[in-house]
Every structure is written in structure tokens, then in C-alpha cells.
Design a protein around this motif. Structure first.
Motif, short mmCIF file in Angstrom:
data_model
loop_
_atom_site.label_atom_id
_atom_site.label_comp_id
_atom_site.label_asym_id
_atom_site.label_seq_id
_atom_site.Cartn_x
_atom_site.Cartn_y
_atom_site.Cartn_z
N ALA A 295 0.81 -1.22 0.00
CA ALA A 295 0.00 0.00 0.00
C ALA A 295 0.83 1.27 0.00
CB ALA A 295 -0.93 0.00 1.22
N ASP A 296 2.13 1.17 0.28
CA ASP A 296 2.93 2.39 0.41
C ASP A 296 3.83 2.67 -0.79
OD1 ASP A 296 4.35 0.11 0.99
OD2 ASP A 296 5.68 1.09 2.44
N ILE A 297 3.91 1.75 -1.78
CA ILE A 297 4.80 1.98 -2.92
C ILE A 297 4.11 1.56 -4.21
CG2 ILE A 297 6.88 1.60 -1.52
CD1 ILE A 297 7.12 -1.14 -3.02
N ALA A 298 4.66 2.01 -5.31
CA ALA A 298 4.26 1.58 -6.66
C ALA A 298 5.53 1.24 -7.42
CB ALA A 298 3.47 2.67 -7.37
N ALA A 299 5.62 0.00 -7.91
CA ALA A 299 6.83 -0.46 -8.59
C ALA A 299 6.66 -0.34 -10.10
CB ALA A 299 7.12 -1.90 -8.19
N PRO A 300 7.76 -0.32 -10.85
CA PRO A 300 7.66 -0.29 -12.32
C PRO A 300 6.97 -1.54 -12.84
CG PRO A 300 9.87 0.26 -11.59
CD PRO A 300 9.14 -0.24 -10.39
N ARG A 301 6.32 -1.44 -13.98
CA ARG A 301 5.60 -2.57 -14.57
C ARG A 301 6.56 -3.43 -15.40
NH1 ARG A 301 0.92 0.59 -17.66
NH2 ARG A 301 2.78 1.84 -18.16
N THR A 302 6.25 -4.68 -15.42
CA THR A 302 6.99 -5.60 -16.29
C THR A 302 6.14 -5.95 -17.51
OG1 THR A 302 6.19 -7.46 -14.95
CG2 THR A 302 8.36 -6.56 -14.42
N GLU A 303 4.84 -6.14 -17.30
CA GLU A 303 3.92 -6.37 -18.41
C GLU A 303 3.22 -5.05 -18.76
OE1 GLU A 303 1.24 -9.50 -17.50
OE2 GLU A 303 2.80 -11.00 -17.19
N GLY A 304 3.25 -4.70 -20.00
CA GLY A 304 2.67 -3.43 -20.43
C GLY A 304 3.54 -2.25 -20.11
N ALA A 305 4.87 -2.48 -19.96
CA ALA A 305 5.79 -1.38 -19.66
C ALA A 305 5.86 -0.42 -20.84
CB ALA A 305 7.17 -1.93 -19.33
N ALA A 306 6.07 0.87 -20.53
CA ALA A 306 6.14 1.89 -21.58
C ALA A 306 7.46 1.86 -22.33
CB ALA A 306 5.92 3.27 -20.99
N CYS A 307 8.52 1.34 -21.70
CA CYS A 307 9.83 1.28 -22.34
C CYS A 307 10.63 0.14 -21.72
CB CYS A 307 10.58 2.61 -22.21
SG CYS A 307 10.84 3.11 -20.49
N GLN A 308 11.76 -0.16 -22.36
CA GLN A 308 12.61 -1.24 -21.87
C GLN A 308 13.21 -0.90 -20.52
OE1 GLN A 308 12.87 -4.20 -23.40
NE2 GLN A 308 14.16 -4.94 -21.69
N GLN A 309 13.48 0.35 -20.28
CA GLN A 309 14.05 0.76 -19.01
C GLN A 309 13.08 0.49 -17.86
OE1 GLN A 309 15.45 4.79 -19.01
NE2 GLN A 309 16.23 4.69 -16.89
N GLU A 310 11.80 0.77 -18.07
CA GLU A 310 10.80 0.47 -17.04
C GLU A 310 10.68 -1.03 -16.83
OE1 GLU A 310 6.07 1.30 -15.96
OE2 GLU A 310 6.88 1.87 -17.93
N ARG A 311 10.71 -1.80 -17.93
CA ARG A 311 10.61 -3.27 -17.80
C ARG A 311 11.81 -3.81 -17.02
NH1 ARG A 311 10.03 -4.07 -22.61
NH2 ARG A 311 7.76 -4.31 -22.72
N ASP A 312 13.00 -3.35 -17.34
CA ASP A 312 14.20 -3.85 -16.64
C ASP A 312 14.16 -3.50 -15.16
OD1 ASP A 312 15.06 -4.80 -19.06
OD2 ASP A 312 16.41 -3.10 -19.46
N ARG A 313 13.76 -2.27 -14.86
CA ARG A 313 13.67 -1.88 -13.45
C ARG A 313 12.55 -2.62 -12.75
NH1 ARG A 313 14.67 4.33 -12.08
NH2 ARG A 313 16.47 3.75 -13.38
N GLY A 314 11.49 -2.95 -13.45
CA GLY A 314 10.41 -3.73 -12.86
C GLY A 314 10.85 -5.14 -12.49
N PHE A 315 11.65 -5.78 -13.34
CA PHE A 315 12.19 -7.11 -13.03
C PHE A 315 13.12 -7.04 -11.83
CE2 PHE A 315 11.01 -8.45 -17.42
CZ PHE A 315 10.32 -9.60 -17.09
#
Length: 240
Positions: free
Chosen positions: A156-176
Motif C-alpha cells: 500500500a505504500d509503494i508503486a513499482a515499475p511494470r513488467t507487463e505493459g511497460a512503456a519502455c525497456q528501461q521500465e521493464r528492466d527496473r520492474g524485473f
């Protein structure tokens, strides 16, 4: 000469008296013995009659001897039983109530486990994997979402980067990276699950909880490492 003759004449008279007395005593003893034997024979021959005559006396003595013991062992019926036996319709006094010891409450367990309600409490633990490998149980789905005891829990206190439906590769990598880090944090020891007094509107579906260990939020560790952002803050893109 005359004196010797007189003494010799007296001696036989004494002997005759002693012989008569001893014979008399012997005859008396024999007569007593014969009487005892005769009485015993008569008693034995009439033993049935004697026992019948002595039976009432013997039974009376037995009753007198046993009456104190019976009086001691006699049980006193309580008032409720006496009233029930008489068939009265009046109020029956309550039975005697003894002293009841106060129940000692059970000691609070040191570890608070999950119940049928929402997952909140202390000292949760488990070995976590990635969802899809172990099914939806003790697995990490994203950097801010995991399954525990068949329940989907969203931090409830954070929001992490997405891995599915990520806007860019950088978001996907940080999400993993956030997903791997959350798995390690949950598997490294016991953690607590708490609720926030005020949660963000339109939160992700699932049970909203804050995972903490030793008073520090596991989500705040992800934020400090650049793998998540506070959920209450303004969300910015993870892409350059």
C-alpha cells in the motif's frame, strides 16, 4: 513304758484320719469331673435345642453392635432430593455450590499467525518464488504485489515499475529488478503486515498492506534503491 505305749496307740488314729480326708478329696474331684463330662455330653446331645433358644439373644447382640456403624454411614439427602421424594410443588432450594477457581487465561502466543480474516499481524514468514512457477501461493507477481496464503497482497505504500505493459525497456528492466528484490526481502526472515489509515484512491485490486520488518517498511527499501516510488506521491514515468 506306758508313755511309749500311749504314743504308739495315737499314731494309727492320725494316719487313719489323713487317709480318710485324702480319700474324701479324691472322691470329690472325681465327682466334679464326672458331672462336667455328663453335662458336656448332655449339651452335645441337645445342641439343636440350645442353639434355637440362644439365637434371639445372639441376634440382639449383633444388632446392638452394628447399629453405631450404620448410623455413621447413613447419608443425609439434600433438600432437593427430599422435596422430590415427597412430591411437593413448593420451591426447591438450590444445590450447594462449591468454590470455583477463576479460569486462568491462556498466554498470548509469541507468534501471531494468519486467521480467516484479512492478513494482518506479526511474524509472518515463508519461502517465496516467482508466480507461475509455484502457482498462486507464496510467490511474487511484481515489484509491489505478491501472493501469500492464497491471498493477493498489494504493498500500500509503494508503486513499482511494470513488467507487463511497460512503456519502455528501461521500465521493464527496473520492474524485473524490483520483483527480484521483493522476493529476496520476503524470503529473508519474518515480516509484519499492517494496514494504512489512509490509502490512495483507486488502488490496485487485492488486499492493501504494508510489509515491515523491525519497524521498517520493505517498500521503503525498494524506494531507497530506486526500484519503486511512494504510492501517495505523484507518479512520474520511468522512461527517459
Amino acid at each position: 513304758m506306758s508313755s511309749r505305749t500311749a504314743s504308739s496307740r495315737r499314731t494309727p488314729s492320725k494316719r487313719r484320719k489323713s487317709a480318710r480326708s485324702s480319700a474324701g478329696h479324691g472322691m470329690t474331684s472325681w465327682l466334679v469331673a464326672l458331672a462336667v463330662v455328663a453335662g458336656g455330653i448332655a449339651l452335645y446331645d441337645n445342641r439343636d435345642t440350645v442353639l434355637k433358644e440362644m439365637a434371639p439373644l445372639l441376634s440382639t447382640e449383633k444388632r446392638d453392635a452394628s447399629s453405631p456403624a450404620k448410623s455413621e454411614t447413613r447419608r443425609v439427602k439434600p433438600a432437593s432430593e427430599r422435596a422430590a421424594a415427597k412430591g411437593t410443588k413448593g420451591p426447591v432450594p438450590p444445590a450447594n455450590v462449591g468454590v470455583v477457581k477463576a479460569a486462568v487465561p491462556a498466554a498470548r502466543p509469541a507468534v501471531t499467525t494468519a486467521t480467516a480474516g484479512p492478513l494482518t499481524g506479526e511474524n509472518f514468514s515463508g519461502k517465496f518464488y516467482f508466480c507461475g512457477v509455484s502457482g498462486l501461493d507464496n510467490c511474487v507477481m511484481t515489484g509491489d504485489t505478491f501472493w501469500y496464503k492464497k491471498t493477493k497482497i498489494v504493498l500500500a505504500d509503494i508503486a513499482a515499475p511494470r513488467t507487463e505493459g511497460a512503456a519502455c525497456q528501461q521500465e521493464r528492466d527496473r520492474g524485473f529488478a524490483a520483483k527480484v528484490r521483493l522476493k529476496d526481502l520476503l524470503s529473508s526472515g519474518r515480516f509484519d503486515l499492517e494496514t494504512l489509515k489512509a490509502q490512495a484512491a483507486g488502488g490496485a485490486p487485492g488486499v492493501m498492506r504494508v510489509a515491515t520488518r523491525n519497524g521498517r517498511s520493505l517498500g521503503s527499501i525498494l524506494v531507497s534503491e530506486g526500484l519503486a516510488k511512494p504510492r501517495m506521491a505523484r507518479q512520474q514515468s520511468w522512461c527517459p
